[in-house]
Design a protein around this motif. Structure first.
Motif, PDB file in Angstrom:
ATOM      1  N   THR A   1      -5.011  -6.240   8.401  1.00 36.78           N
ATOM      2  CA  THR A   1      -5.428  -5.152   7.585  1.00 36.78           C
ATOM      3  C   THR A   1      -6.912  -4.727   8.455  1.00 36.78           C
ATOM      4  O   THR A   1      -7.677  -5.634   9.111  1.00 36.78           O
ATOM      5  N   PHE A   2      -6.992  -3.705   8.445  1.00 36.55           N
ATOM      6  CA  PHE A   2      -8.363  -2.879   9.230  1.00 36.55           C
ATOM      7  C   PHE A   2      -8.729  -1.709   8.273  1.00 36.55           C
ATOM      8  O   PHE A   2      -8.006  -0.965   7.342  1.00 36.55           O
ATOM      9  N   HIS A   3     -10.135  -1.494   8.528  1.00 37.29           N
ATOM     10  CA  HIS A   3     -10.720  -0.494   7.994  1.00 37.29           C
ATOM     11  C   HIS A   3     -10.497   0.961   8.716  1.00 37.29           C
ATOM     12  O   HIS A   3     -10.684   0.680  10.009  1.00 37.29           O
ATOM     13  N   THR A   4     -10.317   1.883   8.228  1.00 39.56           N
ATOM     14  CA  THR A   4      -9.977   3.307   8.674  1.00 39.56           C
ATOM     15  C   THR A   4     -11.353   4.157   8.871  1.00 39.56           C
ATOM     16  O   THR A   4     -12.057   3.905   7.850  1.00 39.56           O
TER      17      THR A   4
ATOM     18  N   SER B   1      -8.297   1.414  -1.362  1.00 43.47           N
ATOM     19  CA  SER B   1      -9.863   1.618  -1.506  1.00 43.47           C
ATOM     20  C   SER B   1     -10.247   2.799  -0.669  1.00 43.47           C
ATOM     21  O   SER B   1     -11.174   2.642  -0.070  1.00 43.47           O
TER      22      SER B   1
ATOM     23  N   ARG C   1      -2.750   3.308   2.270  1.00 44.61           N
ATOM     24  CA  ARG C   1      -3.987   2.547   2.228  1.00 44.61           C
ATOM     25  C   ARG C   1      -4.367   2.478   0.846  1.00 44.61           C
ATOM     26  O   ARG C   1      -4.243   2.909  -0.034  1.00 44.61           O
TER      27      ARG C   1
ATOM     28  N   ARG D   1      -8.615   0.777   3.514  1.00 43.25           N
ATOM     29  CA  ARG D   1      -8.251  -0.481   4.169  1.00 43.25           C
ATOM     30  C   ARG D   1      -6.685  -0.043   4.423  1.00 43.25           C
ATOM     31  O   ARG D   1      -5.740   0.077   3.322  1.00 43.25           O
ATOM     32  N   ASP D   2      -6.340  -0.234   5.522  1.00 45.14           N
ATOM     33  CA  ASP D   2      -4.782  -0.007   6.077  1.00 45.14           C
ATOM     34  C   ASP D   2      -4.031  -1.204   6.431  1.00 45.14           C
ATOM     35  O   ASP D   2      -4.499  -1.914   7.407  1.00 45.14           O
ATOM     36  N   THR D   3      -3.125  -1.776   5.855  1.00 46.55           N
ATOM     37  CA  THR D   3      -2.321  -2.720   6.339  1.00 46.55           C
ATOM     38  C   THR D   3      -1.267  -2.479   7.223  1.00 46.55           C
ATOM     39  O   THR D   3       0.024  -1.588   6.642  1.00 46.55           O
TER      40      THR D   3
ATOM     41  N   ASP E   1       0.937  -1.394  -0.058  1.00 42.86           N
ATOM     42  CA  ASP E   1       0.037   0.102   0.093  1.00 42.86           C
ATOM     43  C   ASP E   1       0.848   1.196   0.160  1.00 42.86           C
ATOM     44  O   ASP E   1       1.860   1.275   0.408  1.00 42.86           O
TER      45      ASP E   1
END
Length: 266
Positions: A249-252, A225, A223, A241-243, A188
């Protein structure tokens, strides 16, 4: 009317409405439905004619006359589409477009498509084909039904590397497309690139520039998307989506503002 939750649909904003097409629901069903939202009437499904397939990961752009275009995306079979479709607002009809000279970009998903009203055109950037990531840039001219691949220096120091799930928006004050984030072969990114038209109403001469923020330490994390929008002289960046380095991976849910007139990011 309410609509099902949809992911990876595509939409476009009109003067006082929002139109979305396609997407995939929580059960994995791919949609071929079209909805319009306005403050006065809420959501309403559009009963169109013509046979356009169910799609997701495609892109939809609209113009002031109500016409809209869809390119690419993923079919319900999982295959990648390379078709271009046009919506006629008077007839409420979708029809496939056959460009001149049969010259067009390769089919792709997870790309970006940006309308350039002054040129009566739209631009396709980046994306993922069935095998590779792309870094090419194409412009479709509505008036003469033709694609042009924009000549760009693809030296990695002067242009973005191939990527997908980027967010790109057009800033008409300086005739510039800004693109943030996305996933490259190396992971990313949180780069902000600008694609500048040297003559917005004339030639297709463009060049990439990496935007250096005056306070880059406050930039969003790398990130994909991500969602973005340009409002007045600012570009808003949110979500995605942050890796992490750990690989999780999590959604911010954060929000950043980049001031286009002075390259300043809060």
């Amino acid at each position: 009317q309410t609509i099902d939750s949809l992911e990876r649909a595509s939409g476009t904003c009109g003067e006082d409405s929002v139109t979305i097409f396609g997407g995939r629901n929580e059960l994995g069903r791919v949609s071929d439905s079209m909805f319009v939202y306005s403050n006065k009437t809420g959501w309403n499904e559009v009963s169109y004619i013509g046979s356009i397939p169910a799609l997701y990961d495609h892109q939809l752009v609209g113009f002031a006359d109500g016409s809209m275009f869809i390119f690419g995306g993923t079919l319900e079979s999982g295959d990648i589409s390379d078709n271009l479709w046009r919506f006629d607002p008077k007839r409420l009809r979708w029809a496939v477009v056959n460009p001149k000279d049969d010259f067009s970009p390769i089919g792709r998903s997870w790309f970006q498509m940006v309308a350039i009203p002054e040129r009566n055109s739209f631009v396709v950037l980046f994306g993922r084909t069935s095998k590779v990531l792309e870094q090419d840039v194409w412009e479709y001219h509505v008036s003469n039904n033709s694609w042009v691949q924009l000549p760009l220096d693809v030296d990695e120091r002067k242009a973005p590397t191939p990527r997908f799930a980027t967010c790109c928006k057009y800033y008409n004050v300086t005739a510039t497309i800004y693109c943030f984030g996305g996933t490259t072969p190396d992971g990313d990114e949180n780069e902000l690139w600008s694609l500048v038209f040297e003559d917005v109403t004339g030639s297709s001469n463009v060049k990439w520039e990496l935007v250096e923020s005056r306070n880059s330490n406050n930039a969003p994390s790398p990130r994909r998307s991500v969602q973005c929008a340009i409002y007045d002289d600012s570009m808003l960046v949110t979500g995605g989506r942050d890796t992490e380095i750990t690989g999780s991976t999590f959604h911010t849910d954060d929000l950043y503002v980049f001031f286009l007139n002075n390259n300043n990011l809060f």
